[in-house]
Design a protein around this motif. Structure first.
Motif, mmCIF file in Angstrom:
data_model
loop_
_atom_site.group_PDB
_atom_site.id
_atom_site.type_symbol
_atom_site.label_atom_id
_atom_site.label_comp_id
_atom_site.label_asym_id
_atom_site.label_seq_id
_atom_site.Cartn_x
_atom_site.Cartn_y
_atom_site.Cartn_z
ATOM 1 N N VAL A 92 -12.352 71.295 -35.392
ATOM 2 C CA VAL A 92 -12.778 70.088 -35.136
ATOM 3 C C VAL A 92 -11.749 69.391 -34.363
ATOM 4 O O VAL A 92 -11.786 68.588 -33.459
ATOM 5 C CB VAL A 92 -13.364 69.180 -36.099
ATOM 6 N N ALA A 93 -10.253 69.461 -34.835
ATOM 7 C CA ALA A 93 -9.214 68.914 -34.286
ATOM 8 C C ALA A 93 -9.030 69.680 -32.688
ATOM 9 O O ALA A 93 -8.843 68.774 -31.913
ATOM 10 C CB ALA A 93 -7.986 69.400 -35.287
ATOM 11 N N VAL A 94 -9.113 70.757 -32.504
ATOM 12 C CA VAL A 94 -9.217 71.253 -31.380
ATOM 13 C C VAL A 94 -10.453 70.941 -30.447
ATOM 14 O O VAL A 94 -9.987 70.519 -29.233
ATOM 15 C CB VAL A 94 -9.283 73.040 -31.407
ATOM 16 N N ILE A 138 -17.145 61.911 -35.681
ATOM 17 C CA ILE A 138 -17.093 61.168 -36.922
ATOM 18 C C ILE A 138 -15.491 61.108 -37.356
ATOM 19 O O ILE A 138 -15.159 59.796 -37.524
ATOM 20 C CB ILE A 138 -17.786 61.787 -37.984
ATOM 21 N N LEU A 139 -14.883 62.019 -36.850
ATOM 22 C CA LEU A 139 -13.391 61.791 -37.127
ATOM 23 C C LEU A 139 -12.754 60.836 -35.933
ATOM 24 O O LEU A 139 -11.983 59.882 -36.252
ATOM 25 C CB LEU A 139 -12.799 63.292 -36.589
ATOM 26 N N THR A 140 -13.411 60.602 -34.978
ATOM 27 C CA THR A 140 -12.826 59.755 -33.965
ATOM 28 C C THR A 140 -13.163 58.204 -34.523
ATOM 29 O O THR A 140 -12.374 57.326 -34.376
ATOM 30 C CB THR A 140 -13.646 59.694 -32.499
ATOM 31 N N ILE A 141 -14.525 58.332 -35.160
ATOM 32 C CA ILE A 141 -14.740 56.843 -35.448
ATOM 33 C C ILE A 141 -13.802 56.337 -36.522
ATOM 34 O O ILE A 141 -13.485 55.278 -36.829
ATOM 35 C CB ILE A 141 -16.341 57.101 -35.722
ATOM 36 N N ALA A 142 -13.661 57.371 -37.353
ATOM 37 C CA ALA A 142 -12.924 56.985 -38.707
ATOM 38 C C ALA A 142 -11.487 56.732 -38.349
ATOM 39 O O ALA A 142 -10.882 55.606 -38.665
ATOM 40 C CB ALA A 142 -12.898 58.066 -39.564
ATOM 41 N N VAL A 143 -10.850 57.296 -37.429
ATOM 42 C CA VAL A 143 -9.470 57.230 -36.843
ATOM 43 C C VAL A 143 -9.170 56.027 -36.243
ATOM 44 O O VAL A 143 -8.365 55.114 -36.573
ATOM 45 C CB VAL A 143 -8.970 58.484 -36.101
ATOM 46 N N LEU A 144 -10.222 55.647 -35.235
ATOM 47 C CA LEU A 144 -10.227 54.338 -34.776
ATOM 48 C C LEU A 144 -10.453 53.273 -35.433
ATOM 49 O O LEU A 144 -9.525 52.134 -35.280
ATOM 50 C CB LEU A 144 -11.130 54.299 -33.462
ATOM 51 N N ALA A 145 -11.310 53.119 -36.199
ATOM 52 C CA ALA A 145 -11.505 51.991 -37.429
ATOM 53 C C ALA A 145 -10.168 51.884 -38.253
ATOM 54 O O ALA A 145 -9.906 50.771 -38.297
ATOM 55 C CB ALA A 145 -12.586 52.205 -37.912
ATOM 56 N N ASP A 178 -20.243 78.413 -40.689
ATOM 57 C CA ASP A 178 -19.356 77.480 -39.670
ATOM 58 C C ASP A 178 -20.393 76.516 -39.100
ATOM 59 O O ASP A 178 -20.079 75.521 -38.386
ATOM 60 C CB ASP A 178 -18.570 78.420 -38.764
ATOM 61 N N PHE A 179 -21.562 77.183 -38.717
ATOM 62 C CA PHE A 179 -22.578 76.198 -37.709
ATOM 63 C C PHE A 179 -22.966 75.041 -38.696
ATOM 64 O O PHE A 179 -23.733 74.134 -38.132
ATOM 65 C CB PHE A 179 -23.608 77.069 -37.544
ATOM 66 N N LEU A 180 -22.740 74.885 -39.877
ATOM 67 C CA LEU A 180 -23.005 73.904 -40.962
ATOM 68 C C LEU A 180 -21.933 73.001 -41.061
ATOM 69 O O LEU A 180 -22.467 71.385 -41.000
ATOM 70 C CB LEU A 180 -23.616 74.254 -42.232
ATOM 71 N N MET A 181 -20.647 73.489 -41.396
ATOM 72 C CA MET A 181 -19.579 72.643 -41.623
ATOM 73 C C MET A 181 -18.368 73.399 -41.009
ATOM 74 O O MET A 181 -17.752 74.126 -41.500
ATOM 75 C CB MET A 181 -19.539 72.460 -43.064
ATOM 76 N N LEU A 198 -19.981 70.852 -34.369
ATOM 77 C CA LEU A 198 -18.265 70.546 -33.824
ATOM 78 C C LEU A 198 -18.159 69.148 -33.313
ATOM 79 O O LEU A 198 -17.525 68.338 -33.684
ATOM 80 C CB LEU A 198 -17.696 71.474 -32.824
ATOM 81 N N GLY A 199 -19.369 68.850 -32.298
ATOM 82 C CA GLY A 199 -19.412 67.695 -31.682
ATOM 83 C C GLY A 199 -19.447 66.253 -32.790
ATOM 84 O O GLY A 199 -18.805 65.370 -32.601
#
Length: 257
Positions: free
Chosen positions: A45-47, A229-236, A36-39, A223-224
């Motif tokens: 991540v959604a939480v 990364i998820l935020t950047i992908a979704v926004l783009a 978990d600490f690696l991936m 987690l951050g």
């Protein structure tokens, strides 16, 4: 003449959903095979992302990034379209500008950051200039390439009718290059978005999504990192596929009927 086949809006949305599901499945599969600490997994991540969205720091980072993006991207489109149309009227200028773009666009936009930091100091200005430079090249090049396909008969007819240079741009070149212009604007946005995140990560000035991602990496907060990364992908994706794509369909609606 046969019409070009196009994917229906429903099929386009379905393809996007399938692509998103495949990416998330691959991500979750990697999380199952690694600690978990690696991936961290998708649910964790959604939480974390939901918690971040409700924080003041996230809103400040988002507004900072979008403000820099809007300024840099807007200047790039303004000058890219202007120089591109000017190249349609002045052939030698077009060849000079195209050659300069071919040379300069081979330099990664992030490579300009140290130079602009020395010239402009820390602040929003060097980031905005990097964004504008990254987005200028595809915008100008797409318009210049499109001007080459304008029918010479249309140009000659407009000149015979006494059209001025401004009339030529407004009534001949601009309508003809509009499809390529919109496509170039989408390509320019991709370059601008990547330049924004990279410059924010490297410069580390103020609040921004790139700075938040860099800070999470520096503190080993996986987690951050994944949430950013998820935020950047979704926004783009939202900006490109919802905002820019809707503008494209409204401007070029005659091609989608």
């Amino acid at each position: 003449m046969s019409r070009k086949q196009r994917v229906s809006p429903f099929a386009r949305k379905l393809a996007m959903l399938i692509a998103m599901a495949a990416i998330l499945l691959f991500w979750q599969a990697a999380a199952w095979t690694l600690p978990d600490f690696l991936m961290p997994g998708v649910p964790a991540v959604a939480v974390r992302l939901w918690q971040d969205v409700q924080s003041l720091e996230f809103r400040e980072a988002l507004s900072g990034s979008l403000g820099r993006l809007g300024a840099g991207y807007g200047f790039a489109l303004l000058f890219g379209i202007g120089f591109g149309l000017l190249g349609g009227l002045l052939l030698f200028f077009r060849e000079v500008l195209k050659s300069a773009i071919i040379i300069l666009q081979s330099i990664p936009s992030i490579a300009w950051v140290p130079l602009f930091l020395i010239l402009m100091g820390f602040g929003n200005l060097p980031i905005i200039v990097v964004i504008a430079l990254a987005a200028f090249f595809p915008a100008a090049l797409s318009v210049m390439n499109a001007t080459e396909s304008v029918l010479q008969t249309h140009v000659s007819a407009a000149r015979v009718m006494g059209a001025s240079h401004w009339d030529m741009v407004r009534r001949v070149y601009l309508p003809a290059v509009m499809p390529e212009l919109i496509t170039g604007a989408q390509l320019a946005f991709g370059n601008a978005w990547r330049a924004l995140i990279s410059a924010e990560m490297l410069i580390g000035f103020g609040q921004g999504l790139g700075r938040s991602l860099a800070y999470s990496g520096e503190t080993a907060d996986m987690l951050g990192v994944m949430a950013n990364i998820l935020t950047i992908a979704v926004l783009a994706t939202l900006i490109d596929q919802v905002f820019l794509e809707n503008i494209k369909r409204k401007v070029l609606r005659y091609q989608y009927v």
